[in-house]
Scaffold this active site. Structure first.
Site, PDB file in Angstrom:
ATOM      1  N   HIS A 306     -54.595   8.648 -19.715  1.00 23.86           N
ATOM      2  CA  HIS A 306     -53.297   8.676 -19.037  1.00 23.86           C
ATOM      3  C   HIS A 306     -52.323   7.788 -19.793  1.00 23.86           C
ATOM      4  O   HIS A 306     -52.697   6.712 -20.265  1.00 23.86           O
ATOM      5  CB  HIS A 306     -53.443   8.189 -17.588  1.00 23.86           C
ATOM      6  CG  HIS A 306     -52.271   8.507 -16.718  1.00 23.86           C
ATOM      7  ND1 HIS A 306     -51.118   7.758 -16.720  1.00 23.86           N
ATOM      8  CD2 HIS A 306     -52.062   9.509 -15.832  1.00 23.86           C
ATOM      9  CE1 HIS A 306     -50.261   8.282 -15.850  1.00 23.86           C
ATOM     10  NE2 HIS A 306     -50.801   9.343 -15.305  1.00 23.86           N
ATOM     11  N   ASP A 363     -55.050  14.571 -12.748  1.00 26.55           N
ATOM     12  CA  ASP A 363     -54.685  15.957 -13.061  1.00 26.55           C
ATOM     13  C   ASP A 363     -55.924  16.819 -13.282  1.00 26.55           C
ATOM     14  O   ASP A 363     -55.942  17.996 -12.916  1.00 26.55           O
ATOM     15  CB  ASP A 363     -53.795  16.004 -14.308  1.00 26.55           C
ATOM     16  CG  ASP A 363     -52.491  15.259 -14.108  1.00 26.55           C
ATOM     17  OD1 ASP A 363     -51.834  15.490 -13.083  1.00 26.55           O
ATOM     18  OD2 ASP A 363     -52.131  14.434 -14.963  1.00 26.55           O
TER      19      ASP A 363
END
Length: 427
Positions: A306, A363
């Site tokens: 991330h 995600d």
């Protein structure tokens, strides 16, 4: 720590105030620097620039910390519901039982969308991307609610919040119904907010629909995990547009458009597209793990690591458990999801990924859940928008209440200096 910083330019020293946040974040205040020096600072992407003081969300990417209004994301996901968290994010404190009940009742007052909105959605082709439709419908709400919100009037602001929370969920589900050619559904005031989403999406006039409680709980957690994330692209867009005193619906419509980008809200869609590519090319997860480790191979493993969280994504730990429960409860036999599980298992033990802290992020797991529920890939970002709505509202509200100035970044001009106009016959 000193309360001033010294910046030297062309032999002249400038004292700049230092701001320290409640979690000891440090900022050098350059808001007057151009006035006193004639120079500006350069920060492409605003990665090192603070644009506001905010009381909504604290994020520490190095330590993997996310808090809303001081409450840890772990506590909120385990102990609260989405509407409860939305109230906290928007109004600053956890609601009492009476306040939460009233909040849900007041949201229900505004869940009926003007029938003329159907004329607008009818104008889109069936192939239109749901996020484009959602952005347009959100903006169109302004036409049916033309009165601007007086943010200093507590009652008006509260009603605007309830209206936005109520109508946005309905029109978000309509984008799916349009793409499927299904009749549009209406909010059911006898059931909860997240359960309503499932009914709005999947209930057909040909028979009853019963949403699975495990699925509702997983979606509730996903919406909570997405409720706000500090000054990301879509949130800062909402604040920037709102700084011109554009209305709440118009500002949120701009946020929807920003979220649509594949580098932002489209990340979970990119995960499924990657999994589908692997499946199309034989389904060999190990082969693609090797490609991801090859620095000369352009292939990227989507849904791992991330940009903000340098250690781990705290949201991923929470939603991994929910994803496992959903897959177990529904008993989904899907080769795409089997590939996802293989990638996850390998990346969690492979030294290449572990040493680089390339863990599965929110995600990755949200994409798995949405796929298991039979939600089309191009609807994933719409669900992200539903979760992020409270954060957008809260950030818009805070920006207006703080009377922040209109956003107006500067630039360094790198084009031609002054030149003489060249007549047409001499070009």
């Amino acid at each position: 720590m000193s309360n001033t910083a010294i910046l030297e330019l062309d032999g002249k020293k400038y004292e700049l105030p230092v701001i320290v946040g409640t979690e000891n974040e440090v900022a050098v205040d350059i808001s007057k620097f151009r006035d006193v020096s004639g120079a500006i600072t350069m920060d492409p992407g605003y990665k090192n620039s603070g644009v506001c003081k905010s009381e909504i969300t604290f994020l520490d990417g190095e330590e993997g910390i996310l808090r809303y209004r001081g409450y840890s994301i772990e506590d909120l996901a385990a102990k609260a519901g989405f509407l409860e968290v939305s109230y906290l994010v928007i109004f600053g404190e956890l609601p009492t039982a009476a306040q939460l009940e009233q909040y849900e009742t007041d949201i229900r007052k505004y869940t009926l969308v003007n029938e003329e909105m159907k004329n607008i959605i009818d104008g889109f082709p069936k192939t239109a991307h749901p996020m484009g439709v959602l952005s347009s419908l959100t903006s169109a709400l302004t036409a049916f609610n033309p009165k601007s919100v007086n943010v200093e009037n507590e009652k008006e602001m509260y009603e605007a919040v309830c209206k936005t929370m109520g109508k946005f969920l309905v029109i978000a589900s309509w984008t799916y119904r349009k793409s499927m050619g299904f009749p549009l559904n209406y909010y059911d005031n006898t059931i909860g907010y997240v359960q309503n989403f499932m009914h709005l999406m999947f209930e057909l006039p040909t028979g009853p629909y019963a949403a699975n409680p495990v699925v509702i709980d997983a979606l509730d957690k996903l919406f909570i995990l997405h409720a706000d994330h500090e000054q990301n692209c879509s949130t800062s867009t909402v604040r920037m547009v709102g700084s011109s005193h554009a209305g709440l619906f118009a500002s949120i419509s701009a946020g929807v458009s920003a979220l649509w980008g594949p580098l932002h809200g489209g990340a979970n869609q990119a995960v499924l597209e990657m999994l589908e590519e692997i499946q199309l090319n034989g389904g060999d997860a190990d082969k693609y793990l090797a490609k991801a480790k090859d620095k000369d191979d352009p292939f990227r493993l989507m849904g791992f690591g991330h940009r903000v969280y340098k250690n781990f994504d705290p949201r991923a730990k929470i939603i991994k458990k929910a994803a496992d429960e959903v897959l177990s409860t529904l008993g989904v036999d899907d080769p795409i999801l089997q590939i996802a599980k293989k990638l996850e298992e390998s990346a969690l033990v492979d030294d290449y990924f572990v040493s680089r802290k390339l863990y599965p992020n929110v995600d990755f797991y949200s994409g798995i859940i949405y796929r298991a529920l039979g939600i089309p890939t191009d609807m994933f970002t719409v669900l992200f928008a539903i979760g992020r709505l409270p954060g957008w509202i809260a950030q818009w509200k805070e920006m207006r209440e703080n009377k922040e100035p209109i956003g107006r970044p500067r630039q360094i001009y790198m084009g031609h200096p002054l030149r003489d106009f060249v007549a047409m016959d001499k070009r």
